[in-house]
Scaffold this motif. Structure first.
Motif, PDB file in Angstrom:
ATOM      1  N   ALA A  44      36.661  49.738  44.881  1.00  0.00           N
ATOM      2  CA  ALA A  44      37.779  48.947  45.385  1.00  0.00           C
ATOM      3  C   ALA A  44      37.321  47.966  46.463  1.00  0.00           C
ATOM      4  O   ALA A  44      37.715  46.794  46.470  1.00  0.00           O
ATOM      5  N   TRP A  54      42.192  45.191  44.205  1.00  0.00           N
ATOM      6  CA  TRP A  54      42.219  46.437  43.435  1.00  0.00           C
ATOM      7  C   TRP A  54      43.536  47.158  43.721  1.00  0.00           C
ATOM      8  O   TRP A  54      43.818  47.533  44.853  1.00  0.00           O
ATOM      9  N   ASP A  56      45.260  50.461  43.164  1.00  0.00           N
ATOM     10  CA  ASP A  56      44.795  51.778  42.745  1.00  0.00           C
ATOM     11  C   ASP A  56      45.855  52.526  41.949  1.00  0.00           C
ATOM     12  O   ASP A  56      46.984  52.707  42.409  1.00  0.00           O
TER      13      ASP A  56
END
Length: 409
Positions: A44, A54, A56
C-alpha cells in the motif's frame, strides 16, 4: 521501470510520473493477521507513493471464505481493482470467462520473464499463451515451527525432525504443553497431510499422487505410512481448541504448544511478537525430513475494467509490487521468499536463509494449488477435517483419499 527511478519515486524525491492519471484502486485480499497486515502495508505504501491510492479491501476469515466473496463480486459485475489468489488454478474459470485482463504488455516492458525465479511461477499465471497474474512471493508449506521455550520447560532437546518431535510429545504433555497446535479448519489439516506426504514419502511419491494422480499409489503401502503419521498428528493435537492458523501460531510463540506444521507465513507472526529465529524458535523445512519446498504463494489478478484511469493504475500497481525494493520490504515482513532472483536479502533471518538455500539448490516442486483443481482441494479439506474431528481410522481415510485422487482433475 529502472530501479533507481523507482527507488527515487518511492522516497518522493522526484515527480510522480503517474500523478496526472492517479486513481483509487480497491485491492481485496485475506491478509489480516498481525504479520500479514504489516507486510501488505508495504504494498500500500509503495503504491500510494505513485500518486494513486490503495483502497484496502481486507476480508477477514479464511482464504476459502475470501475467495468465494471475491469470485461472487467479479461474476456479479462488481469487480475490484485487483485481487489476491494463490498461485495455480483458483482463478482459471474467471480468466476463461474473459473477466480478467491480461498483463502481457506490462510483463514484456518489465522483462519479468528474465527475473522471476523459478519460471514455473509465471507459468502458473498463463492461460492460452497470455499472462493473467503476477506472483508476489514464494510461500512454502513444508515447515515445522518449534517453541524453544516449550522444549526447555519439558526438559528435552529441541527436535531436529518429525520423528524426534513425535518422540518428545510425552515429555511436552507431562509439562502441560499441547505437542502440536492445529487450528480447526480443513485446509490447515490438509497442509499437515501434504507436508507429511512430501517430508516422509519423498518427491517421487508426492508427484505420483498429485501430478500423475495415481490412485493405486494413493491407496498403497507408502501412503499408508503417511496416514499413520497423520494419525499421530491427530493425537498430538488433542486440546488445540483454536480456530485460525495464527491463533495456533500464538500457542507456539507463547510456549503453550511445542510446535505447529504451517507455511512460512507463520514467520511473520514470530517477527511481530519480537521473537528471534534460532534463539526463541526453531524452523525445520521439510519437517526436518526432506530438503524440498513447494512453490505455492500469492498472486494478484486484475479484473477487466471499463475505467481507463483505473486500468492504468492496475498497471502501475503491477510494476510497483514486483519492483526489487517492494519485493524485499514485503517479503521480509511476510516471511516468504521473493519471486525475483535478483534482489538483495542480506537482512534475511535464519529461517528465510534456509528457504533461500533450498530454492538455490533447485529443490522446489509445484504446490497442490497448481496440480489439482479447487474442487478437488475442497474435497480434500473436507476429508481431513472429518478425520481430525472424528474417530475415522487411518485405513478408512486412505481409502477415501485414493478415491478422491482417482477422480481428481
Amino acid at each position: 521501470m529502472k530501479r533507481r527511478a523507482l527507488a527515487a519515486m518511492l522516497t518522493g524525491s522526484v515527480a510522480l510520473p503517474w500523478a496526472a492519471s492517479a486513481a483509487d484502486l480497491e485491492v481485496t485480499h485475506w491478509w489480516t493477521s498481525g504479520g500479514e497486515a504489516a507486510a501488505v502495508a508495504e504494498f500500500a505504501k509503495a503504491f500510494d507513493a505513485t500518486g494513486n491510492h490503495w483502497v484496502d479491501g481486507a476480508i477477514a476469515g479464511s482464504g476459502e471464505t475470501a475467495r468465494s466473496i471475491m469470485v461472487s463480486r467479479i461474476t456479479g459485475g462488481d469487480p475490484m481493482g485487483a485481487t489476491q489468489f494463490n498461485h495455480g488454478r483458483q482463478a482459471e474459470e474467471l480468466v476463461a470467462a474473459g473477466l480478467m485482463r491480461d498483463l502481457d504488455a506490462v510483463a514484456e516492458a518489465q522483462d519479468w520473464k528474465s527475473v522471476i525465479n523459478p519460471p514455473s511461477l509465471l507459468e502458473s499465471c498463463m492461460l492460452d499463451g497470455h499472462l493473467y497474474c503476477i506472483p508476489v512471493n514464494i510461500h512454502s508449506w513444508q515447515w515445522l515451527w518449534l517453541s524453544n521455550q516449550a522444549f526447555a520447560d519439558a526438559g528435552v532437546p529441541v527436535p531436529a525432525n518429525w520423528e524426534e518431535f513425535v518422540a518428545a510429545a510425552p515429555a511436552l504433555q507431562k509439562a502441560g504443553k499441547i505437542p502440536l497446535a492445529v487450528g480447526q479448519q480443513g485446509w490447515q489439516m490438509t497442509g499437515i497431510f501434504n507436508d507429511l506426504l512430501l517430508g516422509l514419502g519423498g518427491k517421487d511419491l508426492y508427484l505420483k499422487v498429485y501430478d500423475e494422480k495415481d490412485a493405486e499409489v494413493a491407496g498403497g503401502a507408502d501412503v499408508a505410512k503417511v496416514f499413520k503419521a497423520l494419525d499421530d498428528a491427530r493425537t498430538l493435537s488433542k486440546g488445540s481448541n483454536v480456530q485460525s492458523w495464527n491463533e495456533a501460531t500464538a500457542m507456539v510463540i507463547s510456549g503453550k504448544a511445542g510446535g505447529q506444521v504451517m507455511g512460512d507465513w507463520a514467520q511473520g507472526e514470530f517477527q511481530v511478537a519480537g521473537k528471534v529465529a534460532g534463539t526463541d524458535y526453531t524452523c525445520l523445512p521439510g519437517l526436518g525430513e526432506a530438503r524440498y519446498i513447494t512453490t505455492g504463494g500469492d498472486s494478484f489478478y486484475f479484473p477487466a475494467l471499463d475505467d481507463p484511469e483505473k486500468s492504468k493504475a492496475q498497471e502501475v500497481l503491477a510494476e510497483v509490487i514486483l519492483s526489487p525494493e517492494t519485493q524485499v520490504a514485503f517479503n521480509l515482513k511476510k516471511g516468504s521468499l521473493p519471486v525475483r532472483g535478483d534482489v538483495d536479502l542480506a537482512a534475511a533471518n535464519d529461517c528465510m536463509k534456509k528457504g533461500l538455500a533450498i530454492l538455490k539448490e533447485g529443490n522446489v516442486l509445484k504446490s497442490t494449488d497448481e496440480l489439482i483443481s479447487p474442487d478437488t482441494t475442497t474435497q480434500l479439506n473436507d476429508l481431513m477435517s472429518e478425520f481430525f474431528a472424528e474417530s475415522m481410522t487411518a485405513e478408512d481415510a486412505q481409502k477415501r483419499f485414493a478415491g478422491l485422487i482417482e477422480s481428481a482433475d
